[in-house]
Motif scaffolding. Sequence first.
Motif, PDB file in Angstrom:
ATOM      1  N   ASP A  19     -14.268  35.267  35.343  1.00  0.00           N
ATOM      2  CA  ASP A  19     -15.625  35.079  35.845  1.00  0.00           C
ATOM      3  C   ASP A  19     -15.820  35.744  37.202  1.00  0.00           C
ATOM      4  OD1 ASP A  19     -16.116  33.580  33.595  1.00  0.00           O
ATOM      5  OD2 ASP A  19     -15.850  31.646  34.602  1.00  0.00           O
ATOM      6  N   ALA A  20     -14.728  35.985  37.912  1.00  0.00           N
ATOM      7  CA  ALA A  20     -14.760  36.662  39.211  1.00  0.00           C
ATOM      8  C   ALA A  20     -13.575  37.609  39.264  1.00  0.00           C
ATOM      9  CB  ALA A  20     -14.710  35.657  40.358  1.00  0.00           C
ATOM     10  N   ASP A  21     -13.628  38.557  40.197  1.00  0.00           N
ATOM     11  CA  ASP A  21     -12.562  39.550  40.319  1.00  0.00           C
ATOM     12  C   ASP A  21     -11.611  39.262  41.467  1.00  0.00           C
ATOM     13  OD1 ASP A  21     -13.696  41.084  38.231  1.00  0.00           O
ATOM     14  OD2 ASP A  21     -15.102  41.983  39.648  1.00  0.00           O
ATOM     15  N   ALA A  22     -12.015  38.435  42.421  1.00  0.00           N
ATOM     16  CA  ALA A  22     -11.172  38.207  43.591  1.00  0.00           C
ATOM     17  C   ALA A  22     -11.507  36.880  44.252  1.00  0.00           C
ATOM     18  CB  ALA A  22     -11.341  39.340  44.609  1.00  0.00           C
ATOM     19  N   TYR A  23     -10.504  36.320  44.886  1.00  0.00           N
ATOM     20  CA  TYR A  23     -10.629  35.130  45.715  1.00  0.00           C
ATOM     21  C   TYR A  23      -9.887  35.419  47.009  1.00  0.00           C
ATOM     22  CZ  TYR A  23      -9.764  30.222  47.174  1.00  0.00           C
ATOM     23  OH  TYR A  23      -9.666  29.039  47.866  1.00  0.00           O
ATOM     24  N   ILE A  24     -10.612  35.470  48.089  1.00  0.00           N
ATOM     25  CA  ILE A  24     -10.056  35.781  49.408  1.00  0.00           C
ATOM     26  C   ILE A  24     -10.225  34.563  50.293  1.00  0.00           C
ATOM     27  CG2 ILE A  24     -10.255  37.261  51.454  1.00  0.00           C
ATOM     28  CD1 ILE A  24     -11.503  39.376  49.546  1.00  0.00           C
ATOM     29  N   HIS A  25      -9.131  34.095  50.859  1.00  0.00           N
ATOM     30  CA  HIS A  25      -9.207  32.921  51.741  1.00  0.00           C
ATOM     31  C   HIS A  25      -8.561  33.264  53.073  1.00  0.00           C
ATOM     32  CE1 HIS A  25      -9.810  28.596  52.408  1.00  0.00           C
ATOM     33  NE2 HIS A  25      -8.761  28.715  53.205  1.00  0.00           N
ATOM     34  N   ALA A  54     -13.729  43.289  34.128  1.00  0.00           N
ATOM     35  CA  ALA A  54     -14.136  43.043  35.508  1.00  0.00           C
ATOM     36  C   ALA A  54     -15.506  42.372  35.519  1.00  0.00           C
ATOM     37  CB  ALA A  54     -14.178  44.348  36.289  1.00  0.00           C
ATOM     38  N   ALA A  55     -15.689  41.484  36.494  1.00  0.00           N
ATOM     39  CA  ALA A  55     -16.948  40.737  36.582  1.00  0.00           C
ATOM     40  C   ALA A  55     -17.870  41.259  37.673  1.00  0.00           C
ATOM     41  CB  ALA A  55     -16.649  39.258  36.833  1.00  0.00           C
ATOM     42  N   GLY A  56     -17.340  42.080  38.569  1.00  0.00           N
ATOM     43  CA  GLY A  56     -18.152  42.574  39.677  1.00  0.00           C
ATOM     44  C   GLY A  56     -18.524  41.489  40.656  1.00  0.00           C
ATOM     45  N   ALA A  78     -10.184  25.062  45.690  1.00  0.00           N
ATOM     46  CA  ALA A  78      -9.358  26.262  45.606  1.00  0.00           C
ATOM     47  C   ALA A  78      -8.918  26.522  44.170  1.00  0.00           C
ATOM     48  CB  ALA A  78      -8.142  26.120  46.518  1.00  0.00           C
ATOM     49  N   GLY A  79      -8.544  25.464  43.462  1.00  0.00           N
ATOM     50  CA  GLY A  79      -8.130  25.640  42.076  1.00  0.00           C
ATOM     51  C   GLY A  79      -9.242  26.164  41.199  1.00  0.00           C
ATOM     52  N   ALA A  80     -10.448  25.655  41.383  1.00  0.00           N
ATOM     53  CA  ALA A  80     -11.591  26.126  40.602  1.00  0.00           C
ATOM     54  C   ALA A  80     -11.872  27.594  40.907  1.00  0.00           C
ATOM     55  CB  ALA A  80     -12.820  25.274  40.897  1.00  0.00           C
ATOM     56  N   LYS A  81     -11.779  27.981  42.172  1.00  0.00           N
ATOM     57  CA  LYS A  81     -12.017  29.385  42.544  1.00  0.00           C
ATOM     58  C   LYS A  81     -10.968  30.296  41.934  1.00  0.00           C
ATOM     59  CE  LYS A  81     -14.036  28.369  47.105  1.00  0.00           C
ATOM     60  NZ  LYS A  81     -13.517  27.000  47.324  1.00  0.00           N
ATOM     61  N   ALA A  82      -9.694  29.914  42.089  1.00  0.00           N
ATOM     62  CA  ALA A  82      -8.622  30.757  41.563  1.00  0.00           C
ATOM     63  C   ALA A  82      -8.714  30.895  40.051  1.00  0.00           C
ATOM     64  CB  ALA A  82      -7.273  30.183  41.971  1.00  0.00           C
ATOM     65  N   MET A  83      -9.032  29.808  39.360  1.00  0.00           N
ATOM     66  CA  MET A  83      -9.123  29.890  37.907  1.00  0.00           C
ATOM     67  C   MET A  83     -10.350  30.669  37.449  1.00  0.00           C
ATOM     68  SD  MET A  83      -6.297  28.636  36.950  1.00  0.00           S
ATOM     69  CE  MET A  83      -5.675  29.232  38.553  1.00  0.00           C
ATOM     70  N   ALA A 110     -19.241  43.008  50.839  1.00  0.00           N
ATOM     71  CA  ALA A 110     -20.158  44.063  51.267  1.00  0.00           C
ATOM     72  C   ALA A 110     -19.547  45.451  51.079  1.00  0.00           C
ATOM     73  CB  ALA A 110     -20.539  43.845  52.729  1.00  0.00           C
ATOM     74  N   ARG A 111     -18.278  45.599  51.418  1.00  0.00           N
ATOM     75  CA  ARG A 111     -17.605  46.889  51.314  1.00  0.00           C
ATOM     76  C   ARG A 111     -17.483  47.362  49.868  1.00  0.00           C
ATOM     77  NH1 ARG A 111     -18.070  48.463  55.989  1.00  0.00           N
ATOM     78  NH2 ARG A 111     -16.380  49.106  57.380  1.00  0.00           N
ATOM     79  N   LEU A 112     -17.187  46.422  48.949  1.00  0.00           N
ATOM     80  CA  LEU A 112     -16.931  46.805  47.562  1.00  0.00           C
ATOM     81  C   LEU A 112     -18.116  46.558  46.638  1.00  0.00           C
ATOM     82  CD1 LEU A 112     -14.048  46.785  48.776  1.00  0.00           C
ATOM     83  CD2 LEU A 112     -13.246  45.868  46.609  1.00  0.00           C
ATOM     84  N   GLY A 113     -19.203  46.041  47.185  1.00  0.00           N
ATOM     85  CA  GLY A 113     -20.386  45.803  46.380  1.00  0.00           C
ATOM     86  C   GLY A 113     -20.209  44.708  45.347  1.00  0.00           C
ATOM     87  N   LEU A 114     -19.519  43.634  45.730  1.00  0.00           N
ATOM     88  CA  LEU A 114     -19.284  42.516  44.818  1.00  0.00           C
ATOM     89  C   LEU A 114     -20.286  41.412  45.103  1.00  0.00           C
ATOM     90  CD1 LEU A 114     -15.390  42.344  45.103  1.00  0.00           C
ATOM     91  CD2 LEU A 114     -16.729  43.396  43.253  1.00  0.00           C
ATOM     92  N   ARG A 115     -20.859  40.837  44.059  1.00  0.00           N
ATOM     93  CA  ARG A 115     -21.761  39.707  44.256  1.00  0.00           C
ATOM     94  C   ARG A 115     -20.947  38.440  44.478  1.00  0.00           C
ATOM     95  NH1 ARG A 115     -22.141  36.948  39.265  1.00  0.00           N
ATOM     96  NH2 ARG A 115     -21.195  38.160  37.575  1.00  0.00           N
ATOM     97  N   ALA A 116     -21.550  37.460  45.101  1.00  0.00           N
ATOM     98  CA  ALA A 116     -20.868  36.215  45.422  1.00  0.00           C
ATOM     99  C   ALA A 116     -21.122  35.169  44.349  1.00  0.00           C
ATOM    100  CB  ALA A 116     -21.334  35.696  46.776  1.00  0.00           C
ATOM    101  N   ILE A 117     -20.061  34.465  43.949  1.00  0.00           N
ATOM    102  CA  ILE A 117     -20.152  33.281  43.109  1.00  0.00           C
ATOM    103  C   ILE A 117     -19.634  32.123  43.945  1.00  0.00           C
ATOM    104  CG2 ILE A 117     -19.287  32.115  41.045  1.00  0.00           C
ATOM    105  CD1 ILE A 117     -18.928  34.813  39.752  1.00  0.00           C
ATOM    106  N   VAL A 118     -20.409  31.069  44.068  1.00  0.00           N
ATOM    107  CA  VAL A 118     -19.996  29.946  44.917  1.00  0.00           C
ATOM    108  C   VAL A 118     -19.550  28.770  44.065  1.00  0.00           C
ATOM    109  CG1 VAL A 118     -21.509  30.647  46.802  1.00  0.00           C
ATOM    110  CG2 VAL A 118     -22.366  29.055  45.097  1.00  0.00           C
ATOM    111  N   MET A 119     -18.481  28.120  44.510  1.00  0.00           N
ATOM    112  CA  MET A 119     -17.980  26.917  43.847  1.00  0.00           C
ATOM    113  C   MET A 119     -17.070  26.182  44.808  1.00  0.00           C
ATOM    114  SD  MET A 119     -15.309  28.427  41.022  1.00  0.00           S
ATOM    115  CE  MET A 119     -16.648  29.274  40.184  1.00  0.00           C
ATOM    116  N   GLY A 120     -16.544  25.053  44.341  1.00  0.00           N
ATOM    117  CA  GLY A 120     -15.826  24.144  45.212  1.00  0.00           C
ATOM    118  C   GLY A 120     -14.362  24.442  45.424  1.00  0.00           C
TER     119      GLY A 120
END
Length: 260
Positions: free
Chosen positions: A192-198, A149-151, A181-186, A169-179
């Motif tokens: 590198d991340a635990d979730a992608y919510i759109h 897990a990456a948190g 949809a494919g880059a986020k999902a991968m 905010a609810r789960l205490g996850l930090r944000a990673i920003v990128m461009g």
Amino acid sequence: MASSLLYVYRDLGWSGSSTMTDVDLAAAIAVGAGRILVAARHDALLTGRRLGDLGDSLAQDWIAGVLAAHRPKDAVLSEEATDSRARLDAQRVWIIDPLDGTREYAAGTADWAVHVALTVNGQPTDCAVSLPERGEVFRTDTVDTPAHAAGALVMSRFGGSYESMWVAARLGLRAIVMGSAGAKAMAVVRGDADAYIHGSGQYEWDNCAPVGVARAAGLHCSRLDGSPLRYNRPSPYMSDFLICRPELAEPILRSLAEIV
């Protein structure tokens, strides 16, 4: 950018024959279109909207030609092609985004992708997502489950959605920003991340191949209310979706139920 020109990918298993498997074809298309798109950025001779428009059309034309040569009986749904309603009667439909993240591509960043997915009866089966500037291709038959897990939760660099901000905010996850949809999902597939919510709307070509790859990696994929994802629908618009580590699915969906 120089290292990306080496294109050191995993073995694609591509013989160049029309007898190649569906997943081999998906991967070969994703990589080949990526090479064309990288070449179009050569020496920044084109930039901005002119480059983005050219990249969209170059990748679309090449992919359409390859599918016509290798899978002529299959239907195709692509962001850059006219939607044929004949696809609705087809069991096998390729759902394609020739250039996911046109804005990022035109701006010279690495956060763009090529999405290639074969769907059978509305579900992605043989898929590939290439990140050409990173020299990576993710395919459904070889993708690995992320080890740790990456948190973190991945968000758009143009601002996270209300749903993603709420869950972070609810789960205490930090944000990673990128461009794109494919880059986020991968980023989730890579670990590198635990979730992608759109929650702000996409089209089937934006997430079909990423969802197919994510499922193959053992990740949870659903709508924000937990209902299943289906593809090749009469309208390709999809209002929301979730990709996350399986152990986070229940707490994320529970948090989303408070606001959706």
